[in-house]
Design a protein around this motif. Sequence first.
Motif, PDB file in Angstrom:
ATOM      1  N   ASN A 145      -7.946  -5.767  -0.624  1.00  0.00           N
ATOM      2  CA  ASN A 145      -8.777  -4.697  -1.451  1.00  0.00           C
ATOM      3  C   ASN A 145      -8.426  -3.322  -0.878  1.00  0.00           C
ATOM      4  O   ASN A 145      -9.012  -2.343  -1.225  1.00  0.00           O
ATOM      5  N   ILE A 146      -7.500  -3.173  -0.159  1.00  0.00           N
ATOM      6  CA  ILE A 146      -7.039  -1.719   0.507  1.00  0.00           C
ATOM      7  C   ILE A 146      -5.552  -2.055   0.496  1.00  0.00           C
ATOM      8  O   ILE A 146      -4.896  -2.962   1.038  1.00  0.00           O
ATOM      9  N   SER A 147      -4.993  -0.984   0.352  1.00  0.00           N
ATOM     10  CA  SER A 147      -3.302  -0.768   0.643  1.00  0.00           C
ATOM     11  C   SER A 147      -2.983  -0.397   2.136  1.00  0.00           C
ATOM     12  O   SER A 147      -3.942   0.074   2.969  1.00  0.00           O
ATOM     13  N   LEU A 148      -1.842  -1.146   2.449  1.00  0.00           N
ATOM     14  CA  LEU A 148      -1.285  -0.755   3.909  1.00  0.00           C
ATOM     15  C   LEU A 148      -0.168   0.570   3.504  1.00  0.00           C
ATOM     16  O   LEU A 148       0.528   0.472   2.672  1.00  0.00           O
ATOM     17  N   PHE A 149      -0.299   1.468   4.793  1.00  0.00           N
ATOM     18  CA  PHE A 149       0.388   2.634   4.865  1.00  0.00           C
ATOM     19  C   PHE A 149       1.867   2.095   4.620  1.00  0.00           C
ATOM     20  O   PHE A 149       2.268   1.071   5.039  1.00  0.00           O
ATOM     21  N   PRO A 150       2.538   2.725   3.768  1.00  0.00           N
ATOM     22  CA  PRO A 150       2.610   3.978   3.216  1.00  0.00           C
ATOM     23  C   PRO A 150       1.833   4.092   1.717  1.00  0.00           C
ATOM     24  O   PRO A 150       1.782   5.143   1.070  1.00  0.00           O
ATOM     25  N   ASP A 151       1.441   2.785   1.151  1.00  0.00           N
ATOM     26  CA  ASP A 151       0.714   2.883  -0.118  1.00  0.00           C
ATOM     27  C   ASP A 151      -0.723   3.145  -0.179  1.00  0.00           C
ATOM     28  O   ASP A 151      -1.290   3.414   1.009  1.00  0.00           O
ATOM     29  N   TRP A 152      -0.950   3.511  -1.282  1.00  0.00           N
ATOM     30  CA  TRP A 152      -2.675   4.099  -1.339  1.00  0.00           C
ATOM     31  C   TRP A 152      -3.223   3.223  -2.388  1.00  0.00           C
ATOM     32  O   TRP A 152      -2.661   2.901  -3.436  1.00  0.00           O
ATOM     33  N   THR A 153      -4.563   3.077  -2.144  1.00  0.00           N
ATOM     34  CA  THR A 153      -5.589   2.414  -3.037  1.00  0.00           C
ATOM     35  C   THR A 153      -6.430   3.644  -3.633  1.00  0.00           C
ATOM     36  O   THR A 153      -6.945   4.398  -2.891  1.00  0.00           O
ATOM     37  N   ASP A 154      -6.569   3.737  -4.960  1.00  0.00           N
ATOM     38  CA  ASP A 154      -7.660   4.557  -5.842  1.00  0.00           C
ATOM     39  C   ASP A 154      -8.977   4.130  -5.447  1.00  0.00           C
ATOM     40  O   ASP A 154      -9.001   2.726  -5.542  1.00  0.00           O
ATOM     41  N   ILE A 155      -9.998   4.784  -5.180  1.00  0.00           N
ATOM     42  CA  ILE A 155     -11.453   4.367  -5.198  1.00  0.00           C
ATOM     43  C   ILE A 155     -12.004   5.161  -6.150  1.00  0.00           C
ATOM     44  O   ILE A 155     -11.906   6.362  -6.627  1.00  0.00           O
ATOM     45  N   PRO A 156     -12.866   4.491  -6.893  1.00  0.00           N
ATOM     46  CA  PRO A 156     -13.868   5.077  -7.899  1.00  0.00           C
ATOM     47  C   PRO A 156     -14.799   6.143  -7.375  1.00  0.00           C
ATOM     48  O   PRO A 156     -15.429   6.008  -6.391  1.00  0.00           O
ATOM     49  N   PHE A 157     -14.837   7.204  -8.081  1.00  0.00           N
ATOM     50  CA  PHE A 157     -15.847   8.246  -7.977  1.00  0.00           C
ATOM     51  C   PHE A 157     -17.236   8.096  -8.061  1.00  0.00           C
ATOM     52  O   PHE A 157     -17.665   7.130  -8.983  1.00  0.00           O
ATOM     53  N   GLY A 158     -17.993   8.206  -6.863  1.00  0.00           N
ATOM     54  CA  GLY A 158     -19.581   8.186  -7.064  1.00  0.00           C
ATOM     55  C   GLY A 158     -19.976   6.639  -6.919  1.00  0.00           C
ATOM     56  O   GLY A 158     -21.137   6.207  -7.353  1.00  0.00           O
TER      57      GLY A 158
END
Length: 131
Positions: free
Chosen positions: A68-81
């Motif tokens: 449920n998280i990306s490994l560098f160099p990729d990114w994971t978006d997280i929901p605001f709030g």
Amino acid sequence: MSETKVKPVIAEELMTALQSEVSAESQVILHCCIRSEMFPEEKIRIWASTYLVDRKSEHVSRLIHFENISLFPDWTDIPFGKDYWFTLVFSGLPKDCKVFDFIELIPQNGGFFHEGIRRNSSDVYRIKLDI
């Protein structure tokens, strides 16, 4: 003609040695929570250079799996709030470890860090992280 299957016999000494090898390979699981409250489009990622460090012996457990998280160099978006959870699996800590630190060593600011995690018998932990 039917074959007779023979169950192999494994020496007790070998079974004991194998059991200690399995115990030495225990894993530590961190369920990590992070909350984005500053920027609506926050992103996170984990680097392979993320470790658990035993405070007593300075033993280092390495990251071996992540969910449920990306490994560098990729990114994971997280929901605001909202709380966002991801899971990290590390190689085992020494049996006599009582307290350890979670450290992401990266060549820029903002690596994850959580110090003073008290060891428990399950080696499964839930921690809150700051962005």
